[in-house]
Design an enzyme around this catalytic site. Sequence first.
Site, PDB file in Angstrom:
ATOM      1  N   CYS A 126       0.851  -1.194   0.000  1.00  0.00           N
ATOM      2  CA  CYS A 126       0.000   0.000   0.000  1.00  0.00           C
ATOM      3  C   CYS A 126       0.891   1.251   0.000  1.00  0.00           C
ATOM      4  O   CYS A 126       1.739   1.398  -0.878  1.00  0.00           O
ATOM      5  CB  CYS A 126      -0.956  -0.063   1.182  1.00  0.00           C
ATOM      6  SG  CYS A 126      -2.237   1.199   1.193  1.00  0.00           S
ATOM      7  N   ASP A 183      -8.553  -3.304  -7.322  1.00  0.00           N
ATOM      8  CA  ASP A 183      -8.054  -2.304  -6.385  1.00  0.00           C
ATOM      9  C   ASP A 183      -8.501  -0.910  -6.826  1.00  0.00           C
ATOM     10  O   ASP A 183      -8.028  -0.399  -7.842  1.00  0.00           O
ATOM     11  CB  ASP A 183      -6.530  -2.373  -6.346  1.00  0.00           C
ATOM     12  CG  ASP A 183      -5.907  -1.427  -5.327  1.00  0.00           C
ATOM     13  OD1 ASP A 183      -6.629  -0.591  -4.752  1.00  0.00           O
ATOM     14  OD2 ASP A 183      -4.685  -1.543  -5.112  1.00  0.00           O
ATOM     15  N   HIS A 214      -7.541  -4.358  -3.111  1.00  0.00           N
ATOM     16  CA  HIS A 214      -6.462  -3.715  -2.366  1.00  0.00           C
ATOM     17  C   HIS A 214      -6.232  -4.473  -1.052  1.00  0.00           C
ATOM     18  O   HIS A 214      -7.161  -5.033  -0.472  1.00  0.00           O
ATOM     19  CB  HIS A 214      -6.845  -2.258  -2.079  1.00  0.00           C
ATOM     20  CG  HIS A 214      -5.735  -1.420  -1.579  1.00  0.00           C
ATOM     21  ND1 HIS A 214      -4.599  -1.161  -2.328  1.00  0.00           N
ATOM     22  CD2 HIS A 214      -5.551  -0.772  -0.404  1.00  0.00           C
ATOM     23  CE1 HIS A 214      -3.790  -0.390  -1.643  1.00  0.00           C
ATOM     24  NE2 HIS A 214      -4.334  -0.149  -0.462  1.00  0.00           N
TER      25      HIS A 214
END
Length: 245
Positions: A126, A183, A214
């Site tokens: 991330c 995502d 994600h």
Amino acid sequence: MQITRRNIELRVDDSLMRVYVAAPKPAGRYPGILFYSDIYQLGGPITRLVDRLAGYGYVVAAPEIFHRIEPVGTVIEPDDLGRMRGNDAARRTAIAAYDADARAVIDWLQQDPAVLATQLGTIGFCIGGHLALRAALQPDLKAAVCCYPTGIHDGKLGQGVADTLERIGDLTSTVLIVFGTLDPHVPESGRQTIVQALENAAIAHTVLTYEADHTFMRDDGHRFDPVAADAAWSEITAFFGRIWR
């Protein structure tokens, strides 16, 4: 391979930065990896990933990325309030501060007697995927793994606008990027922007794409995909193995 676990203290800009370190238990010297968490810092889902990677024969050092804002040892809960808190901490951290933290951990890895100082890499998830690519702008690192990296394509990282994409030609690392097609934070257009920049700069890279959301490698949430996560880990460990075989 069995591992050891410890916490070390580094000082960066007079701020105490806890670094969680997992390393192989057998005596020896191993490649070192700078490991970046997501916005929730070093909770169980992240330290389990650190431990897993160390078991493949790496000294893995994971800093608390918000140490200037959050008290040492803070784990942010991955819920609605935690997401607000983590995103706000990310926004309030200067980009230069992230760079200074990377330099501090790299320096520590190079000085640790269990680390092969010329065999260093980085991995992140991330925001940590973005931080890993940014850390790899420093010539000490030879391998970078970026898992669903946010903010590379649009410059969102901390205070101001990150120039990571514009500086991508400075990379001396081989790059592996892991994307999820579901995502929303790294949409198709963003993925294409990142890949095109790597291609234009002639950076050696591999792109893995999974039909996943994600944070699909975190094992504590509704977006966890164990099949995709296992497949990605197989590729990640093989990638690092190729770099230093």
